[in-house]
Motif scaffolding. Structure first.
Motif, short mmCIF file in Angstrom:
data_model
loop_
_atom_site.label_atom_id
_atom_site.label_comp_id
_atom_site.label_asym_id
_atom_site.label_seq_id
_atom_site.Cartn_x
_atom_site.Cartn_y
_atom_site.Cartn_z
N GLU A 1 0.74 -1.19 0.05
CA GLU A 1 -0.12 -0.13 -0.09
C GLU A 1 0.94 1.42 -0.17
O GLU A 1 0.63 2.32 -0.83
N VAL A 2 2.03 1.25 0.75
CA VAL A 2 2.85 2.41 0.76
C VAL A 2 3.62 2.45 -0.47
O VAL A 2 3.49 3.47 -1.16
N ASP A 3 3.92 1.36 -1.17
CA ASP A 3 4.65 1.22 -2.38
C ASP A 3 3.77 1.89 -3.56
O ASP A 3 4.08 2.75 -4.41
N ASP A 4 2.32 1.53 -3.64
CA ASP A 4 1.39 2.28 -4.40
C ASP A 4 1.26 3.67 -4.48
O ASP A 4 1.14 4.48 -5.17
N VAL A 5 1.13 4.17 -3.05
CA VAL A 5 1.02 5.64 -2.85
C VAL A 5 2.18 6.30 -3.30
O VAL A 5 2.12 7.50 -4.01
N ILE A 6 3.48 5.73 -3.26
CA ILE A 6 4.76 6.39 -3.71
C ILE A 6 4.67 6.32 -5.32
O ILE A 6 5.10 7.62 -5.87
N LYS A 7 4.34 5.39 -5.68
CA LYS A 7 4.09 5.43 -7.31
C LYS A 7 3.16 6.14 -7.74
O LYS A 7 3.41 7.01 -8.81
N LEU A 8 1.90 6.42 -7.01
CA LEU A 8 0.95 7.25 -7.41
C LEU A 8 1.70 8.69 -7.48
O LEU A 8 1.53 9.70 -8.42
N TYR B 1 6.29 13.40 -12.00
CA TYR B 1 6.82 12.92 -13.43
C TYR B 1 6.08 13.90 -14.37
O TYR B 1 6.31 14.55 -15.42
N GLN B 2 4.46 13.76 -14.35
CA GLN B 2 3.74 14.61 -15.45
C GLN B 2 3.88 15.93 -15.45
O GLN B 2 3.98 16.61 -16.27
N PHE B 3 4.16 16.68 -14.13
CA PHE B 3 4.29 17.82 -13.67
C PHE B 3 5.62 18.46 -14.35
O PHE B 3 5.72 19.24 -14.87
N GLN B 4 6.70 17.59 -14.03
CA GLN B 4 8.05 17.88 -14.12
C GLN B 4 8.33 18.04 -15.59
O GLN B 4 9.04 19.18 -16.11
N TYR B 5 7.92 17.01 -16.25
CA TYR B 5 8.30 16.98 -17.85
C TYR B 5 7.13 17.46 -18.47
O TYR B 5 6.99 17.32 -19.91
N ASP B 6 6.05 18.16 -18.10
CA ASP B 6 4.53 18.63 -18.93
C ASP B 6 4.38 17.43 -19.70
O ASP B 6 3.92 17.82 -20.87
N LEU C 1 9.78 5.47 -16.97
CA LEU C 1 10.32 4.88 -15.76
C LEU C 1 11.15 5.99 -14.80
O LEU C 1 12.18 6.68 -15.70
N CYS C 2 10.85 6.43 -13.79
CA CYS C 2 11.65 7.19 -13.03
C CYS C 2 12.72 6.64 -12.23
O CYS C 2 12.48 5.24 -11.96
N LEU D 1 11.08 12.79 -4.17
CA LEU D 1 10.04 13.39 -5.14
C LEU D 1 10.83 14.85 -5.84
O LEU D 1 10.51 15.31 -6.81
N ARG D 2 11.32 15.60 -4.74
CA ARG D 2 12.08 17.02 -4.96
C ARG D 2 12.90 16.57 -5.95
O ARG D 2 13.24 17.54 -6.92
N THR D 3 13.95 15.51 -6.10
CA THR D 3 14.99 15.25 -6.99
C THR D 3 14.60 14.18 -7.82
O THR D 3 15.62 13.68 -8.54
N LEU D 4 13.41 13.98 -8.18
CA LEU D 4 13.03 12.71 -8.97
C LEU D 4 13.48 12.99 -10.42
O LEU D 4 13.56 14.29 -10.85
N GLN D 5 13.79 12.00 -11.17
CA GLN D 5 14.55 12.08 -12.62
C GLN D 5 13.84 10.78 -13.28
O GLN D 5 13.91 9.84 -12.72
N ALA D 6 13.88 11.08 -14.44
CA ALA D 6 13.54 10.13 -15.42
C ALA D 6 14.68 10.15 -16.48
O ALA D 6 14.25 10.71 -17.60
#
Length: 351
Positions: free
Chosen positions: A108-115, A121-126, A304-305, A322-327
């Motif tokens: 459940e924790v993994d699912d919310v982290i993925k969400l 990802y969508q906001f960062q890379y438009d 994939l992030c 999330l602050r330093t997230l990269q794809a």
């Protein structure tokens, strides 16, 4: 008393896990209601309550162990006492069932982290999932029709003998030298059905999936050109062409419709751009012969992030991730295609 102490510990673990449940629900609401990456980060700090995202299932596993012992030990020492043995078995089964059902799944924790990472990802890379890019101003196009046109227009999307499908598609826009290029991001799956035989010689059919990820770039010239890492046999691009660069010929296979057009379109500067920026590609780059679109396909997942360096156990660690997230595969593809676009673009199409 040991029973009272055990009861206190049980209630303590239940309270700890309830805080994790509350955190998961709160994080899920943040992901679903967010409007930007910064909005998500701001909503996660300050948190003001327990920041734990790790379930404590110690007592649940202890119950499972006790249940196993209640079944094994009496079986060894009381195997002749039918009723007594049955009672111990029932107690053991009850303890194991309750212990198993009381385990809180870390999934459940993994699912919310993925969400949350998908939202960032969508906001960062438009990136706008399940949308088709706007190709022309004041023009509305049916996404289903356009996807079908893209699939039929590029032979790279017809490699499966059983099925060819787009698992994921998304729209974005890259601004390059003052011009906006509509981009269609794609996760394409080719499904092949092959005949196999088991150890007894019986024939059965097995489906094999081949995954490709890439992008279709609009507002590009129609060059009727294929650059591939592997040999391909595309009916619409029958002419194999070799450049004057030996290294390019060793690493890439180039095809087109007319040798004269290939020689004219593949100038030395464009050959250099291909050599310098497609070295990581494990697929193909295709310029359509009529549509003003080029299509890039390769194997690394652009959706994939990069995973966290260590398991995330609290909200603070999650916010830092999330602050330093990269794809990285998406960024590499964008960097390479940007250089290709600059080299191959037709200025007359940008007016």
């Amino acid at each position: 008393m040991p029973i009272e102490h055990l009861q206190q510990r049980w209630h303590f673990h239940r309270r700890m896990n309830k805080r994790v449940w509350n955190n998961i629900n709160r994080l899920r609401m943040i992901a679903l209601s967010s409007t930007s990456k910064q909005h998500i980060l701001d909503a996660m700090h300050p948190w003001r309550v327990s920041i734990s995202l790790k379930y404590n299932n110690t007592l649940s596993y202890l119950l499972l162990g006790v249940g196993i012992l209640l079944m094994i030990l009496p079986t060894i020492y009381l195997y002749q006492s039918g009723i007594t043995l049955l009672i111990f078995w029932l107690m053991g089964i009850a303890a194991m069932v309750y212990g198993y059902l009381s385990i809180d799944q870390q999934r459940e924790v993994d699912d919310v982290i993925k969400l949350l990472s998908d939202a960032v990802y969508q906001f960062q890379y438009d990136v706008r999932l399940n949308e088709f890019p706007v190709i022309a101003q004041n023009t509305s196009m049916n996404p289903t029709y356009m996807l079908m046109k893209i699939k039929q227009g590029f032979p790279g999307f017809n490699q499966g003998n059983a099925s060819n499908e787009f698992r994921t598609f998304a729209a974005t826009t890259w601004q390059i030298d003052g011009h906006d290029y509509p981009i269609l991001l794609i996760h394409y799956v080719a499904i092949d059905e092959v005949a196999m035989r088991d150890a007894k010689g019986n024939e059965y059919r097995k489906q094999i999936e081949t995954h490709r990820y890439g992008a279709c770039v609009f507002h590009m010239p129609a060059l009727a050109l294929v650059v591939s890492r592997d040999k391909v046999d595309y009916e619409r691009y029958p002419i194999r062409w070799s450049s004057s660069d030996i290294q390019v010929n060793q690493h890439y296979h180039i095809y087109g419709q007319q040798e004269f057009e290939l020689a004219k379109n593949l100038t030395p500067s464009r050959i250099l751009a291909l050599a310098n920026h497609l070295n990581h590609m494990k697929g193909s780059l295709i310029f359509h012969e009529e549509m003003q679109v080029c299509c890039y396909l390769s194997t690394p997942s652009i959706f994939l992030c990069k995973p966290p360096n260590k398991a995330i156990s609290d909200v603070s660690q999650l916010r830092g991730y999330l602050r330093t997230l990269q794809a990285p595969h998406y960024e590499q593809m964008q960097q390479s295609l940007t250089a290709i676009i600059r080299s191959f673009r037709d200025e007359s199409l940008l007016n």
